[in-house]
Design a protein around this motif. Structure first.
Motif, mmCIF file in Angstrom:
data_model
loop_
_atom_site.group_PDB
_atom_site.id
_atom_site.type_symbol
_atom_site.label_atom_id
_atom_site.label_comp_id
_atom_site.label_asym_id
_atom_site.label_seq_id
_atom_site.Cartn_x
_atom_site.Cartn_y
_atom_site.Cartn_z
ATOM 1 N N GLU A 157 0.828 -1.201 0.000
ATOM 2 C CA GLU A 157 0.000 0.000 0.000
ATOM 3 C C GLU A 157 0.865 1.254 0.000
ATOM 4 O O GLU A 157 0.513 2.261 -0.621
ATOM 5 C CB GLU A 157 -0.905 -0.001 1.236
ATOM 6 N N PHE A 158 2.009 1.181 0.676
ATOM 7 C CA PHE A 158 2.949 2.302 0.747
ATOM 8 C C PHE A 158 4.317 1.837 0.305
ATOM 9 O O PHE A 158 4.674 0.662 0.467
ATOM 10 C CB PHE A 158 3.049 2.850 2.179
ATOM 11 N N ILE A 159 5.097 2.766 -0.249
ATOM 12 C CA ILE A 159 6.489 2.475 -0.564
ATOM 13 C C ILE A 159 7.365 3.278 0.381
ATOM 14 O O ILE A 159 7.068 4.423 0.714
ATOM 15 C CB ILE A 159 6.839 2.783 -2.027
ATOM 16 N N ALA A 160 8.431 2.662 0.843
ATOM 17 C CA ALA A 160 9.427 3.313 1.694
ATOM 18 C C ALA A 160 10.750 3.302 0.937
ATOM 19 O O ALA A 160 11.118 2.284 0.326
ATOM 20 C CB ALA A 160 9.559 2.577 3.027
ATOM 21 N N LEU A 161 11.458 4.414 0.966
ATOM 22 C CA LEU A 161 12.688 4.551 0.183
ATOM 23 C C LEU A 161 13.897 4.324 1.079
ATOM 24 O O LEU A 161 14.111 5.043 2.054
ATOM 25 C CB LEU A 161 12.754 5.946 -0.450
ATOM 26 N N LEU A 162 14.681 3.317 0.747
ATOM 27 C CA LEU A 162 15.865 2.968 1.523
ATOM 28 C C LEU A 162 17.049 2.812 0.580
ATOM 29 O O LEU A 162 17.033 1.969 -0.319
ATOM 30 C CB LEU A 162 15.624 1.653 2.293
ATOM 31 N N ASP A 163 18.085 3.611 0.770
ATOM 32 C CA ASP A 163 19.289 3.490 -0.052
ATOM 33 C C ASP A 163 20.056 2.230 0.321
ATOM 34 O O ASP A 163 19.989 1.752 1.463
ATOM 35 C CB ASP A 163 20.182 4.723 0.130
ATOM 36 N N HIS A 164 20.818 1.740 -0.620
ATOM 37 C CA HIS A 164 21.470 0.433 -0.449
ATOM 38 C C HIS A 164 22.570 0.423 0.608
ATOM 39 O O HIS A 164 23.012 -0.657 1.018
ATOM 40 C CB HIS A 164 22.027 -0.052 -1.793
ATOM 41 N N ASP A 165 23.017 1.589 1.047
ATOM 42 C CA ASP A 165 24.096 1.632 2.035
ATOM 43 C C ASP A 165 23.657 2.237 3.374
ATOM 44 O O ASP A 165 24.489 2.536 4.231
ATOM 45 C CB ASP A 165 25.295 2.415 1.483
ATOM 46 N N ASP A 166 22.358 2.413 3.565
ATOM 47 C CA ASP A 166 21.854 3.043 4.782
ATOM 48 C C ASP A 166 21.171 2.029 5.694
ATOM 49 O O ASP A 166 21.073 0.835 5.371
ATOM 50 C CB ASP A 166 20.882 4.168 4.425
ATOM 51 N N LEU A 167 20.669 2.504 6.836
ATOM 52 C CA LEU A 167 20.061 1.625 7.828
ATOM 53 C C LEU A 167 18.722 2.178 8.296
ATOM 54 O O LEU A 167 18.567 3.397 8.454
ATOM 55 C CB LEU A 167 20.969 1.488 9.056
ATOM 56 N N LEU A 168 17.789 1.282 8.558
ATOM 57 C CA LEU A 168 16.551 1.637 9.235
ATOM 58 C C LEU A 168 16.691 1.384 10.725
ATOM 59 O O LEU A 168 17.316 0.407 11.142
ATOM 60 C CB LEU A 168 15.380 0.801 8.709
ATOM 61 N N HIS A 169 16.111 2.251 11.534
ATOM 62 C CA HIS A 169 15.983 1.986 12.965
ATOM 63 C C HIS A 169 15.091 0.751 13.125
ATOM 64 O O HIS A 169 14.161 0.556 12.342
ATOM 65 C CB HIS A 169 15.363 3.206 13.650
ATOM 66 N N PRO A 170 15.344 -0.102 14.107
ATOM 67 C CA PRO A 170 14.538 -1.329 14.252
ATOM 68 C C PRO A 170 13.044 -1.083 14.376
ATOM 69 O O PRO A 170 12.243 -1.953 14.018
ATOM 70 C CB PRO A 170 15.100 -1.961 15.528
ATOM 71 N N ASP A 171 12.651 0.073 14.893
ATOM 72 C CA ASP A 171 11.232 0.368 15.082
ATOM 73 C C ASP A 171 10.651 1.246 13.985
ATOM 74 O O ASP A 171 9.533 1.748 14.118
ATOM 75 C CB ASP A 171 11.012 1.058 16.433
ATOM 76 N N ALA A 172 11.401 1.461 12.901
ATOM 77 C CA ALA A 172 11.005 2.441 11.882
ATOM 78 C C ALA A 172 9.611 2.150 11.317
ATOM 79 O O ALA A 172 8.715 2.993 11.358
ATOM 80 C CB ALA A 172 12.043 2.478 10.763
ATOM 81 N N LEU A 173 9.409 0.957 10.787
ATOM 82 C CA LEU A 173 8.134 0.657 10.146
ATOM 83 C C LEU A 173 6.995 0.604 11.146
ATOM 84 O O LEU A 173 5.850 0.953 10.820
ATOM 85 C CB LEU A 173 8.229 -0.668 9.382
ATOM 86 N N GLY A 174 7.288 0.197 12.359
ATOM 87 C CA GLY A 174 6.246 0.157 13.386
ATOM 88 C C GLY A 174 5.724 1.545 13.715
ATOM 89 O O GLY A 174 4.508 1.757 13.810
ATOM 90 N N HIS A 175 6.623 2.514 13.871
ATOM 91 C CA HIS A 175 6.191 3.881 14.171
ATOM 92 C C HIS A 175 5.439 4.491 12.986
ATOM 93 O O HIS A 175 4.437 5.189 13.170
ATOM 94 C CB HIS A 175 7.395 4.737 14.532
ATOM 95 N N VAL A 176 5.924 4.238 11.788
ATOM 96 C CA VAL A 176 5.247 4.782 10.610
ATOM 97 C C VAL A 176 3.869 4.146 10.451
ATOM 98 O O VAL A 176 2.880 4.828 10.141
ATOM 99 C CB VAL A 176 6.102 4.572 9.346
ATOM 100 N N SER A 177 3.769 2.850 10.682
ATOM 101 C CA SER A 177 2.479 2.178 10.571
ATOM 102 C C SER A 177 1.483 2.730 11.591
ATOM 103 O O SER A 177 0.303 2.924 11.285
ATOM 104 C CB SER A 177 2.654 0.671 10.782
ATOM 105 N N ALA A 178 1.963 3.004 12.810
ATOM 106 C CA ALA A 178 1.084 3.575 13.831
ATOM 107 C C ALA A 178 0.587 4.948 13.405
ATOM 108 O O ALA A 178 -0.579 5.302 13.643
ATOM 109 C CB ALA A 178 1.832 3.665 15.161
ATOM 110 N N ALA A 179 1.447 5.735 12.767
ATOM 111 C CA ALA A 179 1.031 7.048 12.276
ATOM 112 C C ALA A 179 -0.030 6.912 11.195
ATOM 113 O O ALA A 179 -0.991 7.694 11.143
ATOM 114 C CB ALA A 179 2.245 7.812 11.747
ATOM 115 N N ILE A 180 0.101 5.925 10.331
ATOM 116 C CA ILE A 180 -0.904 5.687 9.288
ATOM 117 C C ILE A 180 -2.230 5.271 9.916
ATOM 118 O O ILE A 180 -3.305 5.727 9.493
ATOM 119 C CB ILE A 180 -0.401 4.613 8.303
#
Length: 555
Positions: free
Chosen positions: A88-111
């Motif tokens: 439903e949503f796209i998230a942009l992640l560069d090949h050399d970067d990192l997501l915080h472990p809770d990144a998608l959880g916080h974004v999903s809660a905002a949605i």
């Protein structure tokens, strides 16, 4: 199988093995599980890349990989990853970067809290080659004006896939700044934009990345950013030409290119006071009017001077000689009341735009009125202000900010060239209020809001007006390239009374307790070290309490 909520798009090309493995691990260890990782390898020449990607896909069905036969560049690879997406949503992640472990959880809660959201972004920091976190970027809530002069949302960006597809995905015309262009296009039609004020993305500083090398690494990207913003201005009808900053490649400036000059009514309340300006005694209102007429390039204007009973007759006569047919003198009877004077002047004026101006202002920027009209003409804008300097050149006003409902001026008294946090003083942006010492608003907005409130005769009438506009969904704009001198508080008592603050907070505390154009991790517009340490922990702590701070008159 049901489609995931998030499709993470990651174009890959010759990523160092260790860096690639860490990027993959940052996705695989997300607490939130409804995701797919769309990896599009852009014909990497390093053999380890294929091996690592294939192994990742084998161990987790949510990881999907496509290998291109020929290299197509970042835009081609991004569109390749987009074509793989089913979320439903796209998230942009560069090949050399990192997501915080809770990144998608916080974004999903905002949605979940705002199902109509079409674009979300988070705070971010940078990570060095040795793994150290640095340069946290604590961002404001959505600021369209800032987005035109600084690509501030950047990482992590999450966009509704259907809207991305509507705008055509990543545009090859803006290679290197394709993300900026995409966000501009999406937000032009987005129903809602949400900022998640947590550091949920870590941007790796490699020699080949813009995070470390800037323009030296990707000069084409900065030029593409300028073109993307220009295309946005052209699409939205903003009458501006985009220019790059001569010093900082990450800053853009908008130069007004008006197709016409609507009548502007400059309303100046005065009592005809005298004061020393640069070691010479002047009548402030005479000095102000002369400066307007001699130093402004805008032609279609009228000056409405609302004068009190104490104004000497010789001052009025001198104003008539200077102003000629452009001047209108309006007598005011009674005790000083800034709001009443402005409202009276507005009634007696004819302009499509009203420009509220103190009599202790001196013009420095020749096209200052054009700059204000450029923004004020936009239907979504309620008020426009600029950068005001004291007579000695120090900063007096760069927009009004709030800490726990208390208004004030960040960086007041700092040197003119002080940049502030993340170029705060140098970029156009939105804020909750600008000072009434130099404020433009459309007459239609002024009438809609009922003018300035008579409940604030001296202080905070400007703040109250801007907050009324903001409540109606209108933006307040600060333009750093509009620079004026302000010989402050020459015509009134500079002291703020306690009852004035109490009245302002009675009306607006709910809206100003947490300034949307600040950030929970900032105090006085600057980061607190303790807050940064908390945000980058595995489990971020609760929002920090606001600190009280000294406040000053806003005008």
């Amino acid at each position: 199988m049901a489609a995931p909520r998030f499709s993470i798009l990651t174009p890959v090309y010759n990523t160092p093995a260790g860096v690639l493995e860490k990027m993959l691990a940052s996705v695989e260890t997300q607490d939130y599980g409804s995701w797919e990782l769309c990896l599009y390898d852009d014909a990497s020449t390093e053999p380890h890349v294929r091996e690592i990607l294939a192994a990742a896909a084998a161990r987790d069905a949510r990881i999907r990989v496509e290998f291109a036969e020929r290299n197509s560049g970042i835009v081609g690879a991004s569109n390749g990853a987009l074509a793989m997406a089913g979320g439903e949503f796209i998230a942009l992640l560069d090949h050399d970067d990192l997501l915080h472990p809770d990144a998608l959880g916080h974004v999903s809660a905002a949605i979940d809290g705002a199902p109509d959201v079409d674009y979300l972004y988070t705070d971010e920091d940078k990570i060095t080659a040795s793994g150290q976190h640095r340069d946290p970027f604590f961002k404001p809530d959505w600021s369209p004006e800032r987005m035109r002069t600084q690509m501030y949302t950047c990482h992590l960006s999450v966009l509704r896939r259907s809207v991305v597809e509507e705008v055509g995905g990543f545009d090859p015309e803006f290679e290197g700044s394709q993300d900026w262009d995409l966000v501009l296009k999406v937000t032009e039609r987005a129903r809602r934009v949400i900022h998640v004020p947590r550091i949920l993305y870590h941007w790796r500083m490699l020699e080949t990345s813009a995070a470390a090398g800037g323009e030296a690494v990707k000069p084409y990207a900065f030029e593409a950013g300028k073109r993307a913003v220009q295309a946005h201005c052209d699409r939205t009808g903003l009458q501006a030409e985009v220019e790059r900053d001569p010093i900082d490649p990450g800053i853009l400036h908008l130069q007004p290119r008006l197709k016409s000059e609507p009548l502007v009514s400059i309303v100046i309340p005065t009592a005809g006071q005298r004061r020393d300006v640069r070691f010479e005694e002047v009548v402030l209102v005479v000095h102000c009017v002369r400066s307007i007429l001699e130093d402004s390039s805008y032609e279609n204007l009228e000056i409405v001077v609302v004068y009190g009973e104490a104004t000497p007759p010789e001052v009025l006569e001198e104003l008539r000689e200077i102003g000629g047919e452009r001047l209108r003198l309006v007598p005011y009877e009674g005790k000083f009341n800034f709001s009443a004077k402005i409202n009276l002047g507005a009634v007696r004026s004819r302009g499509e735009h009203l420009l509220l101006l103190n009599d202790d202002i001196e013009v420095r920027t020749e096209d200052w009125i054009e700059r204000m009209v450029m923004y004020s003409e936009q239907e979504g804008v309620g008020a426009v202000g600029g950068k005001l300097l004291w007579g000695d050149g120090r900063l007096q006003h760069v927009g009004v900010a709030f800490d726990a409902g208390r208004p004030g001026h960040y960086h007041r008294g700092f040197a003119e060239d002080y940049k502030g946090y993340s170029n705060y003083t140098l970029i156009a942006r939105n804020c909750l209020a600008v000072t009434g010492a130099c404020l433009m608003t459309r007459r239609s907005v002024f009438d809609q809001l009922g003018g300035l409130s008579m409940s604030f005769p001296v202080n905070f009438n400007d703040v109250d007006y801007c907050l009324k506009a903001y409540k109606e969904g209108l933006r307040i704009v600060y333009d750093p390239d509009l620079i004026m001198y302000h010989f402050e508080s020459s015509s009134r008592d500079p002291e703020v009374k306690e009852w004035e603050l109490n009245l302002l907070q009675d009306r607006w505390l709910a809206m100003t307790m947490n300034d949307p154009f600040g950030n929970p991790a900032l105090t006085h517009g600057l980061p607190r070290i303790s807050s940064y340490v908390s945000w980058v922990k595995r489990r971020p702590g609760p929002l920090w309490k606001r600190q009280r701070r000294r406040f000053e008159p806003t005008r």
